[in-house]
Design a protein around this motif. Structure first.
Motif, PDB file in Angstrom:
ATOM      1  N   GLY A   1       0.819  -1.197   0.000  1.00 52.26           N
ATOM      2  CA  GLY A   1       0.000   0.000   0.000  1.00 52.26           C
ATOM      3  C   GLY A   1       0.855   1.248   0.000  1.00 52.26           C
ATOM      4  N   THR A   2       2.153   1.085   0.301  1.00 47.65           N
ATOM      5  CA  THR A   2       3.096   2.204   0.237  1.00 47.65           C
ATOM      6  C   THR A   2       3.187   2.763  -1.182  1.00 47.65           C
ATOM      7  N   LEU A   3       3.054   1.897  -2.175  1.00 49.33           N
ATOM      8  CA  LEU A   3       3.062   2.370  -3.554  1.00 49.33           C
ATOM      9  C   LEU A   3       1.779   3.126  -3.872  1.00 49.33           C
ATOM     10  N   ARG A   4       0.690   2.704  -3.274  1.00 50.02           N
ATOM     11  CA  ARG A   4      -0.597   3.348  -3.533  1.00 50.02           C
ATOM     12  C   ARG A   4      -0.615   4.791  -3.035  1.00 50.02           C
ATOM     13  N   ILE A   5      -0.024   5.028  -1.869  1.00 48.10           N
ATOM     14  CA  ILE A   5      -0.063   6.384  -1.315  1.00 48.10           C
ATOM     15  C   ILE A   5       0.876   7.329  -2.037  1.00 48.10           C
ATOM     16  N   LEU A   6       1.944   6.821  -2.605  1.00 52.49           N
ATOM     17  CA  LEU A   6       3.005   7.684  -3.121  1.00 52.49           C
ATOM     18  C   LEU A   6       2.491   8.718  -4.131  1.00 52.49           C
ATOM     19  N   PRO A   7       1.819   8.327  -5.230  1.00 49.15           N
ATOM     20  CA  PRO A   7       1.410   9.351  -6.204  1.00 49.15           C
ATOM     21  C   PRO A   7       0.323  10.276  -5.681  1.00 49.15           C
ATOM     22  N   SER A   8      -0.580   9.774  -4.840  1.00 49.96           N
ATOM     23  CA  SER A   8      -1.643  10.618  -4.297  1.00 49.96           C
ATOM     24  C   SER A   8      -1.084  11.643  -3.325  1.00 49.96           C
ATOM     25  N   PHE A   9      -0.128  11.225  -2.502  1.00 49.21           N
ATOM     26  CA  PHE A   9       0.516  12.126  -1.555  1.00 49.21           C
ATOM     27  C   PHE A   9       1.280  13.222  -2.297  1.00 49.21           C
ATOM     28  N   VAL A  10       2.025  12.830  -3.315  1.00 47.74           N
ATOM     29  CA  VAL A  10       2.766  13.795  -4.131  1.00 47.74           C
ATOM     30  C   VAL A  10       1.803  14.746  -4.833  1.00 47.74           C
ATOM     31  N   LEU A  11       0.661  14.210  -5.307  1.00 50.76           N
ATOM     32  CA  LEU A  11      -0.349  15.046  -5.946  1.00 50.76           C
ATOM     33  C   LEU A  11      -0.877  16.097  -4.984  1.00 50.76           C
ATOM     34  N   GLY A  12      -1.075  15.711  -3.720  1.00 53.99           N
ATOM     35  CA  GLY A  12      -1.532  16.670  -2.724  1.00 53.99           C
ATOM     36  C   GLY A  12      -0.527  17.799  -2.529  1.00 53.99           C
ATOM     37  N   ILE A  13       0.755  17.461  -2.478  1.00 52.62           N
ATOM     38  CA  ILE A  13       1.800  18.482  -2.341  1.00 52.62           C
ATOM     39  C   ILE A  13       1.785  19.414  -3.548  1.00 52.62           C
ATOM     40  N   ALA A  14       1.670  18.830  -4.743  1.00 51.23           N
ATOM     41  CA  ALA A  14       1.669  19.626  -5.967  1.00 51.23           C
ATOM     42  C   ALA A  14       0.455  20.553  -6.029  1.00 51.23           C
ATOM     43  N   LEU A  15      -0.689  20.083  -5.561  1.00 52.41           N
ATOM     44  CA  LEU A  15      -1.893  20.915  -5.559  1.00 52.41           C
ATOM     45  C   LEU A  15      -1.723  22.127  -4.641  1.00 52.41           C
ATOM     46  N   TRP A  16      -1.112  21.896  -3.477  1.00 50.21           N
ATOM     47  CA  TRP A  16      -0.888  23.038  -2.577  1.00 50.21           C
ATOM     48  C   TRP A  16       0.049  24.049  -3.221  1.00 50.21           C
ATOM     49  N   ARG A  17       1.126  23.556  -3.823  1.00 44.64           N
ATOM     50  CA  ARG A  17       2.084  24.465  -4.462  1.00 44.64           C
ATOM     51  C   ARG A  17       1.416  25.205  -5.617  1.00 44.64           C
ATOM     52  N   PHE A  18       0.586  24.533  -6.376  1.00 46.74           N
ATOM     53  CA  PHE A  18      -0.119  25.171  -7.484  1.00 46.74           C
ATOM     54  C   PHE A  18      -1.054  26.259  -6.961  1.00 46.74           C
ATOM     55  N   GLY A  19      -1.769  25.942  -5.883  1.00 49.00           N
ATOM     56  CA  GLY A  19      -2.717  26.903  -5.328  1.00 49.00           C
ATOM     57  C   GLY A  19      -2.072  28.023  -4.550  1.00 49.00           C
ATOM     58  N   GLU A  20      -0.795  27.870  -4.224  1.00 48.99           N
ATOM     59  CA  GLU A  20      -0.106  28.905  -3.463  1.00 48.99           C
ATOM     60  C   GLU A  20      -0.059  30.222  -4.238  1.00 48.99           C
ATOM     61  N   GLY A  21       0.043  30.126  -5.559  1.00 48.74           N
ATOM     62  CA  GLY A  21       0.162  31.343  -6.350  1.00 48.74           C
ATOM     63  C   GLY A  21      -1.001  31.585  -7.286  1.00 48.74           C
ATOM     64  N   ILE A  22      -1.947  30.651  -7.330  1.00 50.85           N
ATOM     65  CA  ILE A  22      -3.063  30.769  -8.274  1.00 50.85           C
ATOM     66  C   ILE A  22      -4.382  30.535  -7.541  1.00 50.85           C
ATOM     67  N   THR A  23      -5.342  31.395  -7.787  1.00 47.31           N
ATOM     68  CA  THR A  23      -6.661  31.209  -7.197  1.00 47.31           C
ATOM     69  C   THR A  23      -7.731  31.470  -8.246  1.00 47.31           C
ATOM     70  N   LEU A  24      -8.845  30.774  -8.109  1.00 50.10           N
ATOM     71  CA  LEU A  24      -9.962  30.982  -9.021  1.00 50.10           C
ATOM     72  C   LEU A  24     -10.883  32.089  -8.545  1.00 50.10           C
ATOM     73  N   GLY A  25     -10.708  32.499  -7.300  1.00 51.56           N
ATOM     74  CA  GLY A  25     -11.647  33.460  -6.736  1.00 51.56           C
ATOM     75  C   GLY A  25     -12.844  32.742  -6.138  1.00 51.56           C
ATOM     76  N   ARG A  26     -13.588  33.445  -5.314  1.00 52.93           N
ATOM     77  CA  ARG A  26     -14.688  32.835  -4.567  1.00 52.93           C
ATOM     78  C   ARG A  26     -15.722  32.173  -5.476  1.00 52.93           C
ATOM     79  N   ARG A  27     -16.213  32.923  -6.456  1.00 46.63           N
ATOM     80  CA  ARG A  27     -17.322  32.411  -7.278  1.00 46.63           C
ATOM     81  C   ARG A  27     -16.914  31.191  -8.082  1.00 46.63           C
ATOM     82  N   LEU A  28     -15.781  31.281  -8.780  1.00 50.18           N
ATOM     83  CA  LEU A  28     -15.350  30.151  -9.605  1.00 50.18           C
ATOM     84  C   LEU A  28     -14.958  28.944  -8.750  1.00 50.18           C
ATOM     85  N   ALA A  29     -14.348  29.210  -7.597  1.00 47.95           N
ATOM     86  CA  ALA A  29     -13.955  28.098  -6.720  1.00 47.95           C
ATOM     87  C   ALA A  29     -15.189  27.356  -6.213  1.00 47.95           C
TER      88      ALA A  29
END
Length: 387
Positions: A226-254
């Motif tokens: 199951g360690t392999l199962r978590i790896l890409p999802s965990f990395v995806l979560g990190i990438a999503l935070w980094r992506f959202g750190e500088g980009i926002t859709l705004g209240r309505r679109l979000a």
């Protein structure tokens, strides 16, 4: 001066709050989804066990994996950048968060299975006492793996004891390697869109490789790496935070995107979309939920009660298996034919009871033991610094 003020306001509006409460609330819904996946098995022949929403509930675990990566990046990535990351403090806090309750529910599962065996409880789906029929060496190995939280690392021959706890082992693996993940992602941290695309590609590639190599889905792995199962999802979560750190859709679109992603998730589940697609939609929900909250959206998920449910969701997740099995096979053994709606009603009642027990467990075990372990970790670190 006016332009500078507007720029500052935009910067503030893009900043995530210290705690994204709506994500905490969603944790309980993800736990309930996993519980529906398990408890549906007690109502075979009613149609509930073949309902797509119930059959896909195991993917609630992958929501936890993405969320873990997102939240840990939110808390620790700025510290890693600034050179203020304390690996010892991080691990102590993670151990304090997951370990005491894991050990308690492991011990409780063993004790309950022994008591049930003496009482002559007959199991319909999962036998809590099956471990007692295993060779002593396998029992010892299983106990060692569970106590050290490596039972999703391929260290056992199958799921034993408190079966859902395999995901805690997978989380522990990700915690240990957090600095390694960030180091590996460093070349792309300055290009968040590329990083996000790479993390999505990693999830797809690992799923395809697992299918080709073993003929099994990556997203169905549990004890068998199951360690392999978590790896890409965990990395995806990190990438999503980094992506959202500088980009926002705004209240309505979000907000619009959040509800659209929920509808798309239901449709994907209902029509049997590939598991990877469902996980990507869960990841989108994490991002859009956090994006909406930093603009003041999703107030319903920020109220104290749903947030409290999210806080106790870890207890709910670890208690639901032993308590649920005994409830359905002992207390509700004579329930008779109830149908799909009756089954859903009983599951909801049992979930409510488990949630109450989990709330007590949260107050009496989780919070105090977490504080104790963190304090002990600080004392050890201080003593080491004086040597």
């Amino acid at each position: 001066m006016h332009a500078e003020t507007q720029s500052t306001e935009r910067l503030v509006s893009h900043t995530y709050p210290p705690v994204v409460h709506s994500l905490t609330s969603l944790r309980f819904l993800a736990a309930a989804w996993v519980i529906l996946f398990h408890f549906k098995e007690f109502f075979r022949g009613t149609g509930l066990e073949t309902a797509p929403i119930a059959m896909s509930g195991f993917l609630g675990v992958d929501f936890f994996f993405v969320l873990s990566g997102f939240v840990l990046a939110h808390v620790y990535l700025p510290k890693l950048r600034a050179g203020r990351f304390d690996y010892w403090d991080f691990l102590v806090r993670r151990v304090g968060r997951v370990y005491p309750l894991h050990v308690l529910t492991l011990a409780a599962t063993l004790a309950l299975s022994a008591v049930a065996a003496r009482a002559g409880v007959t199991y319909s789906i999962w036998d809590l006492g099956q471990w007692m029929t295993l060779p002593k060496g396998e029992i010892s190995r299983g106990l060692f793996a569970h106590v050290t939280m490596i039972h999703a690392w391929g260290s056992t021959n199958g799921l034993i004891f408190n079966l859902p706890s395999w995901s805690i082992s997978a989380e522990w693996f990700a915690y240990l390697l957090l600095p390694v993940f960030v180091l590996a992602m460093r070349p792309l941290l300055g290009r968040p869109l590329t990083l996000l695309a790479a993390s999505v590609a990693l999830l797809i590639a690992m799923d395809v490789a697992r299918r080709v190599g073993t003929g099994t889905d990556l997203l169905r792995s549990t004890w068998n790496l199951g360690t392999l199962r978590i790896l890409p999802s965990f990395v995806l979560g990190i990438a999503l935070w980094r992506f959202g750190e500088g980009i926002t859709l705004g209240r309505r679109l979000a907000l619009t995107g959040f509800f659209a992603a929920l509808v798309a998730l239901v449709a994907a589940v209902q029509f049997g979309a590939p598991l990877v697609v469902i996980v990507l939609l869960l990841a989108a929900i994490v991002f859009l939920c956090a994006d909406a909250e930093r603009h003041g959206g999703l107030k319903a998920l920020q109220h104290p009660f749903p947030v409290l449910l999210g806080e106790v969701s870890y207890s709910v997740y670890l208690w639901h298996f032993p308590l649920g099995v005994l409830t359905f096979d002992a207390l509700l053994a004579q329930r008779g034919e109830v149908g799909a709606l009756g089954g859903l009603g009983l599951i909801a009642v049992v979930l409510a009871g488990i949630t109450f027990v989990s709330w007590v467990s949260y107050l009496l075990v989780e919070v105090p033991s977490r504080k104790t372990l963190i304090a002990a970790g600080k004392r050890l670190a201080l003593a080491e610094s004086f040597r």
